[in-house]
Design an enzyme around this catalytic site. Structure first.
Site, PDB file in Angstrom:
ATOM      1  N   GLU A   1      -7.832   4.725  10.100  1.00  0.00           N
ATOM      2  CA  GLU A   1      -7.441   4.480   8.713  1.00  0.00           C
ATOM      3  C   GLU A   1      -8.491   3.751   7.902  1.00  0.00           C
ATOM      4  O   GLU A   1      -9.388   3.109   8.450  1.00  0.00           O
ATOM      5  CB  GLU A   1      -6.147   3.672   8.686  1.00  0.00           C
TER       6      GLU A   1
ATOM      7  N   HIS B   1       0.819  -1.212   0.000  1.00  0.00           N
ATOM      8  CA  HIS B   1       0.000   0.000   0.000  1.00  0.00           C
ATOM      9  C   HIS B   1       0.851   1.260   0.000  1.00  0.00           C
ATOM     10  O   HIS B   1       2.037   1.228   0.315  1.00  0.00           O
ATOM     11  CB  HIS B   1      -0.975   0.026   1.184  1.00  0.00           C
TER      12      HIS B   1
ATOM     13  N   HIS C   1       4.038   7.154   3.566  1.00  0.00           N
ATOM     14  CA  HIS C   1       4.957   6.023   3.480  1.00  0.00           C
ATOM     15  C   HIS C   1       4.577   5.089   2.335  1.00  0.00           C
ATOM     16  O   HIS C   1       3.467   5.149   1.812  1.00  0.00           O
ATOM     17  CB  HIS C   1       4.993   5.240   4.809  1.00  0.00           C
TER      18      HIS C   1
ATOM     19  N   GLU D   1       7.664   0.698   4.900  1.00  0.00           N
ATOM     20  CA  GLU D   1       7.026  -0.283   5.778  1.00  0.00           C
ATOM     21  C   GLU D   1       7.111  -1.657   5.119  1.00  0.00           C
ATOM     22  O   GLU D   1       6.962  -1.775   3.898  1.00  0.00           O
ATOM     23  CB  GLU D   1       5.553   0.120   5.979  1.00  0.00           C
TER      24      GLU D   1
ATOM     25  N   GLN E   1      -3.908   3.479   1.381  1.00  0.00           N
ATOM     26  CA  GLN E   1      -4.259   3.545   2.805  1.00  0.00           C
ATOM     27  C   GLN E   1      -4.381   5.018   3.200  1.00  0.00           C
ATOM     28  O   GLN E   1      -3.405   5.771   3.092  1.00  0.00           O
ATOM     29  CB  GLN E   1      -3.162   2.874   3.640  1.00  0.00           C
TER      30      GLN E   1
END
Ligand code: MC0
Length: 140
Positions: free
Chosen positions: A43, A7, A83, A133, A59
Site C-alpha cells: 500500500e 482515509h 473501504h 475501518e 490509501q
C-alpha cells in the site's frame, strides 16, 4: 465518535500505476509505503490534509495474493473504492460502543494498520454495504 475521515482505501491492480495517476491528477504526495502481510496488501498513503487527531489520506491498495480481501474484491468488483476509514480517539472503545449497537466486528481486537495506527474493520453488510475501518493514529 468519528473525528475525521482518516482515509479512503482504493483497490488497484498496479500500485505504481495508480500512485502516478493520483499524484499527477490531484497533486498529492506519497508519505508512506508499506507491505502489510497480515492484511495481504502492498500500500501507499497519499496525504490530503491534517485534522483532529491525525491526517487524511488516499490509501492505494494492491493485493499480495488473489485470495486476500483486496484480491477477492478486485475479482468480484474490479478496481475502485474498497473501504472508508474513520479516525477515532480510542479504537478499542469505538469497537465496543459500535458492537453494542449490533454491528459485527471483523476483528476481535485492534490490529496493525498503516503508519503505526491501530485498526479494526466492521462488516459491510451491517453498515449499508460500506466496508468500514476504525483508525486510531499513533500518539505524536
Ligand atoms: C466484500 N463485500 C464488500 C466488500 N468486500 N462490500 C463492500 N465493500 C467491500 N470491500 C461484500 C461481498 O460482496 C459480500 O456481499 C459480503 O460482503 C460478504 O463477502 P464474503 O463472501 O464473505 O467475502 P470475503 O470473504 O471477501 O470477505 C469480505 C470481508 C473481508 C469484508 C469480510 O474482506 C474482510 O474481512 N475485510 C477486512 C480486512 C480487509 O479488507 N483488509 C484489506 C485492507 P454479497 O452481497 O455478495 O453477499 S487492509 C488496510 O486497509 C490496512 C492496511 C489499513 O488501512 O491500515
Amino acid at each position: 465518535m468519528f473525528m475525521r475521515i482518516d482515509h479512503i482505501g482504493i483497490a488497484c491492480r498496479d500500485l505504481e500505476e495508480k500512485i502516478e495517476l493520483f499524484s499527477r491528477t490531484f497533486e498529492l504526495t506519497v508519505v508512506a509505503r508499506e507491505v502489510n502481510e497480515e492484511q495481504g496488501v502492498k500500500e501507499a498513503m497519499l496525504h490530503i490534509a491534517d485534522g483532529e487527531g491525525g491526517g487524511s489520506y488516499i490509501q492505494l491498495l494492491e493485493p499480495l495474493s488473489d485470495d486476500s480481501p483486496v484480491g477477492k474484491f478486485l475479482a468480484r468488483r474490479g478496481e475502485g473504492v474498497h473501504h472508508v476509514a474513520f479516525g477515532v480517539a480510542d479504537v478499542a472503545e469505538a469497537m465496543s460502543t459500535i458492537s453494542e449497537k449490533g454491528v459485527r466486528l471483523l476483528d476481535e481486537r485492534p490490529r496493525h494498520g498503516s503508519m503505526g495506527s491501530e485498526i479494526a474493520f466492521l462488516h459491510p453488510k451491517d453498515v449499508g454495504g460500506m466496508l468500514t475501518e476504525l483508525v486510531q493514529a499513533p500518539k505524536p
